[in-house]
Design a protein around this motif. Structure first.
Motif, PDB file in Angstrom:
ATOM      1  N   ARG A 330    -184.023 -19.601  -5.116  1.00 41.27           N
ATOM      2  CA  ARG A 330    -183.773 -20.416  -3.913  1.00 41.27           C
ATOM      3  C   ARG A 330    -182.329 -20.873  -3.945  1.00 41.27           C
ATOM      4  O   ARG A 330    -181.862 -21.423  -4.955  1.00 41.27           O
ATOM      5  CB  ARG A 330    -184.719 -21.619  -3.890  1.00 41.27           C
ATOM      6  CG  ARG A 330    -184.502 -22.555  -2.705  1.00 41.27           C
ATOM      7  CD  ARG A 330    -184.967 -21.935  -1.386  1.00 41.27           C
ATOM      8  NE  ARG A 330    -184.784 -22.859  -0.273  1.00 41.27           N
ATOM      9  CZ  ARG A 330    -183.710 -22.895   0.499  1.00 41.27           C
ATOM     10  NH1 ARG A 330    -182.711 -22.054   0.296  1.00 41.27           N
ATOM     11  NH2 ARG A 330    -183.630 -23.741   1.497  1.00 41.27           N
ATOM     12  N   MET A 331    -181.613 -20.665  -2.830  1.00 42.54           N
ATOM     13  CA  MET A 331    -180.210 -21.058  -2.736  1.00 42.54           C
ATOM     14  C   MET A 331    -179.998 -21.976  -1.539  1.00 42.54           C
ATOM     15  O   MET A 331    -180.583 -21.752  -0.478  1.00 42.54           O
ATOM     16  CB  MET A 331    -179.306 -19.832  -2.575  1.00 42.54           C
ATOM     17  CG  MET A 331    -179.407 -18.811  -3.663  1.00 42.54           C
ATOM     18  SD  MET A 331    -178.251 -17.437  -3.356  1.00 42.54           S
ATOM     19  CE  MET A 331    -178.870 -16.221  -4.519  1.00 42.54           C
ATOM     20  N   ARG A 332    -179.133 -22.949  -1.720  1.00 45.47           N
ATOM     21  CA  ARG A 332    -178.727 -23.830  -0.623  1.00 45.47           C
ATOM     22  C   ARG A 332    -177.208 -23.993  -0.656  1.00 45.47           C
ATOM     23  O   ARG A 332    -176.631 -24.348  -1.679  1.00 45.47           O
ATOM     24  CB  ARG A 332    -179.407 -25.196  -0.731  1.00 45.47           C
ATOM     25  CG  ARG A 332    -179.057 -26.150   0.431  1.00 45.47           C
ATOM     26  CD  ARG A 332    -179.747 -27.498   0.279  1.00 45.47           C
ATOM     27  NE  ARG A 332    -181.202 -27.361   0.336  1.00 45.47           N
ATOM     28  CZ  ARG A 332    -181.906 -27.339   1.470  1.00 45.47           C
ATOM     29  NH1 ARG A 332    -181.289 -27.431   2.640  1.00 45.47           N
ATOM     30  NH2 ARG A 332    -183.214 -27.224   1.433  1.00 45.47           N
ATOM     31  N   ASN A 333    -176.581 -23.728   0.496  1.00 50.64           N
ATOM     32  CA  ASN A 333    -175.125 -23.869   0.641  1.00 50.64           C
ATOM     33  C   ASN A 333    -174.349 -23.003  -0.345  1.00 50.64           C
ATOM     34  O   ASN A 333    -173.303 -23.402  -0.855  1.00 50.64           O
ATOM     35  CB  ASN A 333    -174.704 -25.340   0.503  1.00 50.64           C
ATOM     36  CG  ASN A 333    -175.128 -26.172   1.691  1.00 50.64           C
ATOM     37  OD1 ASN A 333    -175.450 -25.641   2.748  1.00 50.64           O
ATOM     38  ND2 ASN A 333    -175.139 -27.483   1.527  1.00 50.64           N
ATOM     39  N   THR A 334    -174.875 -21.818  -0.591  1.00 54.99           N
ATOM     40  CA  THR A 334    -174.161 -20.822  -1.384  1.00 54.99           C
ATOM     41  C   THR A 334    -173.349 -19.944  -0.442  1.00 54.99           C
ATOM     42  O   THR A 334    -173.894 -19.396   0.518  1.00 54.99           O
ATOM     43  CB  THR A 334    -175.160 -19.967  -2.186  1.00 54.99           C
ATOM     44  OG1 THR A 334    -175.817 -20.810  -3.129  1.00 54.99           O
ATOM     45  CG2 THR A 334    -174.464 -18.834  -2.910  1.00 54.99           C
ATOM     46  N   ARG A 335    -172.065 -19.793  -0.715  1.00 56.55           N
ATOM     47  CA  ARG A 335    -171.207 -19.040   0.203  1.00 56.55           C
ATOM     48  C   ARG A 335    -171.709 -17.605   0.409  1.00 56.55           C
ATOM     49  O   ARG A 335    -171.835 -17.138   1.532  1.00 56.55           O
ATOM     50  CB  ARG A 335    -169.760 -19.000  -0.328  1.00 56.55           C
ATOM     51  CG  ARG A 335    -169.047 -20.322  -0.276  1.00 56.55           C
ATOM     52  CD  ARG A 335    -167.584 -20.160  -0.641  1.00 56.55           C
ATOM     53  NE  ARG A 335    -167.202 -21.049  -1.744  1.00 56.55           N
ATOM     54  CZ  ARG A 335    -165.977 -21.215  -2.188  1.00 56.55           C
ATOM     55  NH1 ARG A 335    -164.988 -20.546  -1.638  1.00 56.55           N
ATOM     56  NH2 ARG A 335    -165.722 -22.042  -3.196  1.00 56.55           N
ATOM     57  N   ALA A 370    -175.254 -19.834   3.981  1.00 58.18           N
ATOM     58  CA  ALA A 370    -174.273 -18.808   3.636  1.00 58.18           C
ATOM     59  C   ALA A 370    -173.120 -18.827   4.639  1.00 58.18           C
ATOM     60  O   ALA A 370    -173.320 -19.098   5.831  1.00 58.18           O
ATOM     61  CB  ALA A 370    -174.927 -17.434   3.621  1.00 58.18           C
ATOM     62  N   ILE A 371    -171.922 -18.509   4.162  1.00 62.67           N
ATOM     63  CA  ILE A 371    -170.755 -18.422   5.049  1.00 62.67           C
ATOM     64  C   ILE A 371    -169.975 -17.129   4.843  1.00 62.67           C
ATOM     65  O   ILE A 371    -168.965 -16.903   5.512  1.00 62.67           O
ATOM     66  CB  ILE A 371    -169.812 -19.624   4.876  1.00 62.67           C
ATOM     67  CG1 ILE A 371    -169.301 -19.710   3.440  1.00 62.67           C
ATOM     68  CG2 ILE A 371    -170.480 -20.911   5.319  1.00 62.67           C
ATOM     69  CD1 ILE A 371    -168.123 -20.671   3.264  1.00 62.67           C
ATOM     70  N   LEU A 372    -170.426 -16.280   3.918  1.00 62.33           N
ATOM     71  CA  LEU A 372    -169.797 -14.988   3.686  1.00 62.33           C
ATOM     72  C   LEU A 372    -170.888 -13.921   3.571  1.00 62.33           C
ATOM     73  O   LEU A 372    -171.993 -14.194   3.094  1.00 62.33           O
ATOM     74  CB  LEU A 372    -168.949 -14.995   2.403  1.00 62.33           C
ATOM     75  CG  LEU A 372    -167.696 -15.867   2.421  1.00 62.33           C
ATOM     76  CD1 LEU A 372    -167.063 -15.922   1.031  1.00 62.33           C
ATOM     77  CD2 LEU A 372    -166.689 -15.349   3.427  1.00 62.33           C
ATOM     78  N   THR A 373    -170.545 -12.716   3.947  1.00 62.22           N
ATOM     79  CA  THR A 373    -171.497 -11.611   3.953  1.00 62.22           C
ATOM     80  C   THR A 373    -171.782 -11.118   2.542  1.00 62.22           C
ATOM     81  O   THR A 373    -170.860 -10.946   1.732  1.00 62.22           O
ATOM     82  CB  THR A 373    -170.930 -10.450   4.785  1.00 62.22           C
ATOM     83  OG1 THR A 373    -170.651 -10.919   6.105  1.00 62.22           O
ATOM     84  CG2 THR A 373    -171.892  -9.297   4.854  1.00 62.22           C
TER      85      THR A 373
END
Length: 549
Positions: A330-335, A370-373
């Motif tokens: 589980r990830m939160r606010n990972t780029r 996420a903010i990057l592909t």
């Protein structure tokens, strides 16, 4: 903890220990003051040496603060820090003897707060704390402020640099060429560089460890198993500035061995670099590695304080990766949720050659913020092989621009691997280039803001299978799935979302043997568009639009 009678102030071993119990050597029995100001290095080392001389035992730190320079663990000795005990690293570099092997001026150098080499049956245990006073070895870098529109590519640790020539106690704890190593329950904090590195060790257990380093701490990796075999890292809680858990392959102490049989599970990880990473360095092999049942998180912090990659699998120095399984994350606010990279940096090679990266399985991942592909990339002469991504849901806030779709992506063959290395990518979900044997099953990417890019872009990919993928329709100028110079591809079990202009776009003269089956495409204005030098015969199973659409 089972104990026997303690050593007397002169340091004599205890008399008649109980059967099966370890003799205990209290550091205050060797003159430790524990006031946080008087250097207790000699007393702590004397307790360790006495335990070793007795054939094995416990060097025991009762509650108090023990100011210390570098100490060395011996075989069959456990360093036990009671709750309320702190081993406090000296801020005077001269208090840390150099241990030959690594270069003196690297991120991982010759000076350490706790060190062991060639020892067996060693441990650090207890509810106490080891504090390296790391910020004493840093100074401001003086770099200009990062513009807000570049924070996505920045790392806050660049605000600092090591004092002087980078000679600092790093790793804070270094175990080299040891066997049967345990680190349990302790808190490790304020490392001056890397925090804990077992290197070329066999049978390592790291359990219940808490690591607390500043988010802007330079090179403050959490745990770095390097050229180790049979490693278990479990139930650890890590907040740090650099990589949280990072497997490496190098050995300045001697023979380079395969990093093999590593299990990381039930951990909570936060940093502003990579949460779980293989590489760098990657001179040798990584085999049979698992990362499971863990959380990667950041709070509501600036973008340059977020995790860069939740999962990073990298091979850039001519070695190999063969067998990595990741599940239940589980990830939160990972780029960037997933970054897989095969490059050819050639570090340490007289003639750089690309290594090999294959057999990677990533499943049951749920990521938000996420903010990057995410990406899977090799190099033209050596593809990434046999990667399966399944049961993955990513929620992205990136919001791309139409000009990114046709942007020429640099190869960056010899560059340091990092998820932001290519700049903005042409897909909002996943970018795959120079790869073979890629499987995507039950993958959903949800964009919280309108994004004009395709969900998937595959470029120079062979043997691609895409099944049950889902995501919002891109803008009118892009297809949901964009295959470029792709061979032997099968797209099945997917449904065109509302507003789909083109479901599948195929381009490039090398594109061939692309088949569709079992898709629901009634909401797509165009099922398949063949363009950019691809043959109309390259696609079967759907009615393609006129050539050039």
């Amino acid at each position: 903890m089972s104990t026997t009678r303690t050593a007397d102030p002169a340091g004599a071993p205890p008399r008649s220990p109980a059967p099966g119990a370890l003799p205990v050597f209290r550091v205050d029995g060797f003159g430790a003051v524990a006031d946080g100001r008087t250097k207790d290095t000699g007393a702590v080392q004397a307790a360790i040496d006495a335990a070793h001389a007795a054939g094995g035992g416990v060097a025991y730190l009762p509650p108090g603060t023990y100011l210390s320079g570098g100490i060395e663990l011996r075989s069959r000795v456990a360093l036990h820090l009671e709750a309320g005990a702190t081993l406090l690293g000296s801020t005077d570099l001269a208090d840390y003897p150099a241990h030959e092997g690594p270069p003196a001026d690297c991120d991982a150098g010759q000076r350490h707060l706790v060190f062991a080499r060639g020892a067996c049956d060693i441990a650090i245990t207890g509810r106490g704390t080891i504090d390296g006073q790391g910020p004493a070895f840093w100074e401001p870098s003086g770099r200009p402020a990062t513009p807000p529109d570049r924070l996505w590519a920045d790392v806050v640790t660049h605000d600092w640099k090591p004092v002087g020539d980078n000679d600092r106690p790093s790793p804070m704890i270094e175990f080299a060429e040891c066997r049967n190593v345990r680190v349990e329950d302790v808190t490790l904090r304020n490392s001056a560089g890397w925090t804990l590195r077992p290197i070329a060790c066999d049978t390592v257990l790291i359990r219940g460890v808490v690591i607390r380093n500043r988010i802007d701490g330079i090179n403050t990796d959490g745990i770095d198993p390097t050229a180790c075999q049979n490693v278990i890292i479990t139930a650890c809680d890590i907040e740090t500035g650099d990589d949280a858990i990072c497997l490496k392959s190098e050995n300045p102490y001697g023979e380079l061995r395969v990093t093999r049989n590593v299990v990381v599970s039930d951990c909570v990880l936060s940093c502003c670099c990579n949460a779980f990473k293989l590489g760098t360095a990657t001179r040798g092999g990584f085999e049979d590695v698992t990362f499971t049942n863990s959380v990667v998180h950041n709070g509501d912090v600036p973008l340059n304080e977020r995790v860069i990659s939740g999962i990073a699998v990298e091979m850039v120095d001519g070695g190999w990766v063969d067998g990595v399984t990741v599940s239940g994350i589980r990830m939160r606010n990972t780029r960037t949720p997933v970054f897989i990279r095969l490059g050819n940096r050639g570090w340490g090679q007289p003639t750089p050659v690309p290594g090999r990266l294959r057999r990677v399985r990533i499943s049951d991942v749920d990521a938000t913020g996420a903010i990057l592909t995410s990406s899977v990339t090799g190099v033209a002469e050596q593809p990434v092989e046999d990667v399966v991504l399944s049961g993955i849901r990513i929620e992205t806030d990136e919001g791309g621009h139409p000009e990114w779709v046709d942007r020429e992506i640099p190869e960056e063959v010899a560059e340091y691997p990092e998820a932001r290395m290519f700049g903005r990518l042409p897909a909002y979900g996943l970018y795959v280039r120079h790869a073979r044997g890629i499987r995507l099953r039950d993958v959903e990417v949800v964009s919280t803001v309108r994004d004009p890019r395709p969900l998937l872009v595959a470029d120079d990919v062979a043997d691609l299978a895409v099944s049950a993928v889902a995501g919002p329709a891109p803008g009118p100028g892009a297809a949901l799935l964009d295959l470029r110079d792709t061979r032997d591809a099968f797209v099945s079990g997917s449904r065109a979302p509302h507003g789909t202009g083109t479901f599948l776009k195929v381009s490039g003269s090398r594109s061939t043997d692309i088949a569709l089956a079992g898709n629901e495409l009634s909401r797509a204005r165009v099922q398949v568009a063949v363009t950019g030098g691809a043959s109309p015969d390259s696609v079967t199973g759907a009615a393609p639009a006129p050539r050039g659409t």
